[in-house]
Structures are given as C-alpha cells and as structure tokens.
Design a protein around this motif. Sequence first.
Motif, PDB file in Angstrom:
ATOM      1  N   ALA A 107      76.130  50.763  52.622  1.00 15.66           N
ATOM      2  CA  ALA A 107      75.722  49.621  52.418  1.00 15.66           C
ATOM      3  C   ALA A 107      76.951  48.865  51.943  1.00 15.66           C
ATOM      4  O   ALA A 107      77.201  47.686  52.228  1.00 15.66           O
ATOM      5  CB  ALA A 107      74.495  49.712  51.356  1.00 15.66           C
ATOM      6  N   VAL A 112      76.505  44.928  51.866  1.00 19.28           N
ATOM      7  CA  VAL A 112      75.148  44.779  51.491  1.00 19.28           C
ATOM      8  C   VAL A 112      74.700  45.242  50.297  1.00 19.28           C
ATOM      9  O   VAL A 112      75.282  46.484  50.063  1.00 19.28           O
ATOM     10  CB  VAL A 112      74.354  45.484  52.694  1.00 19.28           C
ATOM     11  CG1 VAL A 112      72.814  45.352  52.489  1.00 19.28           C
ATOM     12  CG2 VAL A 112      74.864  45.004  54.067  1.00 19.28           C
ATOM     13  N   LEU A 114      72.013  47.179  48.088  1.00 18.12           N
ATOM     14  CA  LEU A 114      71.145  48.049  47.947  1.00 18.12           C
ATOM     15  C   LEU A 114      70.234  48.533  46.990  1.00 18.12           C
ATOM     16  O   LEU A 114      71.396  49.105  45.790  1.00 18.12           O
ATOM     17  CB  LEU A 114      71.613  49.327  49.049  1.00 18.12           C
ATOM     18  CG  LEU A 114      70.569  50.449  49.099  1.00 18.12           C
ATOM     19  CD1 LEU A 114      69.404  49.901  49.974  1.00 18.12           C
ATOM     20  CD2 LEU A 114      71.336  51.662  49.825  1.00 18.12           C
ATOM     21  N   GLY A 143      67.429  49.120  57.981  1.00 16.18           N
ATOM     22  CA  GLY A 143      67.798  47.799  57.152  1.00 16.18           C
ATOM     23  C   GLY A 143      69.143  47.565  56.967  1.00 16.18           C
ATOM     24  O   GLY A 143      69.620  46.409  57.250  1.00 16.18           O
ATOM     25  N   ILE A 144      70.054  48.539  56.927  1.00 21.24           N
ATOM     26  CA  ILE A 144      71.549  48.286  56.510  1.00 21.24           C
ATOM     27  C   ILE A 144      71.992  47.944  57.899  1.00 21.24           C
ATOM     28  O   ILE A 144      73.148  46.914  58.005  1.00 21.24           O
ATOM     29  CB  ILE A 144      71.929  49.595  55.837  1.00 21.24           C
ATOM     30  CG1 ILE A 144      71.417  49.871  54.428  1.00 21.24           C
ATOM     31  CG2 ILE A 144      73.634  49.278  55.753  1.00 21.24           C
ATOM     32  CD1 ILE A 144      71.903  51.113  54.026  1.00 21.24           C
ATOM     33  N   THR A 147      71.352  44.256  58.874  1.00 20.62           N
ATOM     34  CA  THR A 147      71.693  43.317  57.698  1.00 20.62           C
ATOM     35  C   THR A 147      73.158  43.045  57.954  1.00 20.62           C
ATOM     36  O   THR A 147      73.962  43.904  57.462  1.00 20.62           O
ATOM     37  CB  THR A 147      71.115  43.747  56.389  1.00 20.62           C
ATOM     38  OG1 THR A 147      69.904  43.955  56.493  1.00 20.62           O
ATOM     39  CG2 THR A 147      71.614  42.949  55.239  1.00 20.62           C
ATOM     40  N   HIS A 152      71.000  42.048  51.639  1.00 19.34           N
ATOM     41  CA  HIS A 152      70.424  42.743  50.804  1.00 19.34           C
ATOM     42  C   HIS A 152      69.278  43.743  51.267  1.00 19.34           C
ATOM     43  O   HIS A 152      68.635  43.247  52.241  1.00 19.34           O
ATOM     44  CB  HIS A 152      69.857  42.286  49.323  1.00 19.34           C
ATOM     45  CG  HIS A 152      68.771  41.599  49.319  1.00 19.34           C
ATOM     46  ND1 HIS A 152      68.872  40.535  49.342  1.00 19.34           N
ATOM     47  CD2 HIS A 152      67.544  42.057  49.286  1.00 19.34           C
ATOM     48  CE1 HIS A 152      67.552  39.771  49.306  1.00 19.34           C
ATOM     49  NE2 HIS A 152      66.789  40.719  49.277  1.00 19.34           N
ATOM     50  N   VAL A 153      69.211  45.009  50.933  1.00 18.62           N
ATOM     51  CA  VAL A 153      68.047  45.627  51.347  1.00 18.62           C
ATOM     52  C   VAL A 153      67.574  46.359  50.218  1.00 18.62           C
ATOM     53  O   VAL A 153      68.345  46.776  49.295  1.00 18.62           O
ATOM     54  CB  VAL A 153      68.667  47.131  52.382  1.00 18.62           C
ATOM     55  CG1 VAL A 153      67.515  48.248  52.507  1.00 18.62           C
ATOM     56  CG2 VAL A 153      69.370  46.408  53.552  1.00 18.62           C
ATOM     57  N   ASP A 170      64.400  43.864  54.093  1.00 17.08           N
ATOM     58  CA  ASP A 170      65.869  43.384  54.152  1.00 17.08           C
ATOM     59  C   ASP A 170      66.022  41.872  54.401  1.00 17.08           C
ATOM     60  O   ASP A 170      64.942  41.293  54.896  1.00 17.08           O
ATOM     61  CB  ASP A 170      66.569  44.324  55.309  1.00 17.08           C
ATOM     62  CG  ASP A 170      65.919  44.000  56.703  1.00 17.08           C
ATOM     63  OD1 ASP A 170      65.964  42.836  57.179  1.00 17.08           O
ATOM     64  OD2 ASP A 170      65.289  44.992  57.337  1.00 17.08           O
ATOM     65  N   THR A 171      67.275  41.522  54.558  1.00 14.03           N
ATOM     66  CA  THR A 171      67.439  40.017  54.776  1.00 14.03           C
ATOM     67  C   THR A 171      68.187  39.928  56.056  1.00 14.03           C
ATOM     68  O   THR A 171      69.030  39.084  56.150  1.00 14.03           O
ATOM     69  CB  THR A 171      68.406  39.553  53.807  1.00 14.03           C
ATOM     70  OG1 THR A 171      69.608  40.158  53.309  1.00 14.03           O
ATOM     71  CG2 THR A 171      67.424  39.507  52.558  1.00 14.03           C
ATOM     72  N   GLY A 172      67.954  40.810  57.036  1.00 17.34           N
ATOM     73  CA  GLY A 172      68.609  40.935  58.163  1.00 17.34           C
ATOM     74  C   GLY A 172      68.327  40.254  59.196  1.00 17.34           C
ATOM     75  O   GLY A 172      67.681  38.982  59.075  1.00 17.34           O
ATOM     76  N   GLY A 228      64.748  38.420  57.992  1.00 11.88           N
ATOM     77  CA  GLY A 228      64.642  39.797  57.875  1.00 11.88           C
ATOM     78  C   GLY A 228      63.217  40.392  58.018  1.00 11.88           C
ATOM     79  O   GLY A 228      62.575  39.744  58.686  1.00 11.88           O
TER      80      GLY A 228
END
Length: 239
Positions: A107, A112, A114, A143-144, A147, A152-153, A170-172, A228
């Motif tokens: 991450a 990212v 985590l 998630g990672i 993103t 963030h995850v 997550d904010t992916g 996300g």
Amino acid sequence: MANPDPPEQLSLGELKDELIAHLMQELCTPLTNIKTALKLLESPVLKPLQRQRYLSLIRGECDRQNSLINGATRLLALDRSPDRAGIVPIQLAQVIPGIVSIYQPLAAEKGVRLGYTIPANLPPILCVETWVRQIAIDLLHNGIKYTADGGHVFVQASVQGDYVQLEFRDTGIGISPTDIPKIFDRFYRVRTLPDEYDRGAGLGLTIVQNILLRCGGSISAISQVGAGSKFRVLLPTKS
C-alpha cells in the motif's frame, strides 16, 4: 442483521465439470494472443518499441494463465477442506491485524493509506482460520490494486446479530451497477475497467464467496464508479 440467502452451492462433481469447461475456454484466449505475439516477433523489420509491446503482451498473458490455473486449483481445494462440524472458534483480532501489516508495504509503495479497526472484544467466529486469511488477502489485494495514489483502504469489524461483519472499503475506481450482480460469478471480469488495470482471472471473489458458503457466511458489495467500493463479509458466531 439477517444473513442473506446464499447462492446455490454446486456439488463437487458439478463444480469440477463447470470449472474444467470454463477453464478450457478461458485458456484459449491467452494462448492465441501469445502465439500471435510470437509470430509478430519473427518479423525482420520489427521496431524496438513494437518488440517491447509484444513481449509485454506475452508476459501479461502468461500471468493471466497462471492466475487462471491457480484460481481454479484453489477453488477445487475448498471441497477437500473441513466441513462445518470441524470448525473451531477464532478471534478476528488475532488474525486480521497481521494480514494488514503484510500489505502495508505494498500500500505504501502505491501511496495508499491502509488501516483497520478490529475490536478485541468481538465474539469468536466459526470459520477455518486459513479461510479467513484467504478472504482478507483477496479483498485487501483488490482494494489496494484498484485504489490510486492518495487513496485509502480500510478494514472494520462490528457485531451484526449472530454474525461479525468485516467491511473492506476503499476509495478506488469503483464498480458499475451493471457489473455488481456478476462480480462473484466464476471467471467474470469487470468489463468497464480502464485499460491500465489488470482484470485478473475472475476467480478471486468466487473463491471468497465459496469459502463463506462453507462456513455459513455471506458477502455483498456496494460500489459507485469513481467513488470506491465496500465489501461486507458476514461471519457466523454461532453454529
């Protein structure tokens, strides 16, 4: 919170037949692409940039084949795992933090953040520890992976009736509404992903769902493109 009705669980014979049939179809595409790229590499007038492009294609398709075979093997291996009668209670606070720490370097490399919140006083869940680890690994990895830098995850656990809910958010890049109903299907890969993202083998979420079926749990997803995703896992605390 009631546990949603699970999808139908196939018998071992049905699962093997379906997997073999789909696997043969899925393996044909990367093999064809590899053969085409190898043929193009034989051209005496090939430019360096074209050569690099074809070599990258071959590496990517080899990775895809490897992912398909490993995923199918892991899915079939679930039917050789213990049944629910042999499952002993485990504490999530003794499992999840260690898995998150393993993914911290990956991450950080992507920029990212985590994190997790796993209360120590959660009731023990009834699931095989290796299964719980596999669930967390697959969902954290996704998630990672999806993103971008600065996102963030986060993993959070809470009690929901006779279940402990693990939420992976997550904010992916998110998932479109048309893809959500299909993401747990075997070999389904999200069609709307940008080209720079690897679509994988389409088995990771299938494996997670099958693990949860075997321990009496479930999984659901909420997502919006560009905003996300949230994956909510319910793990039983009682038999």
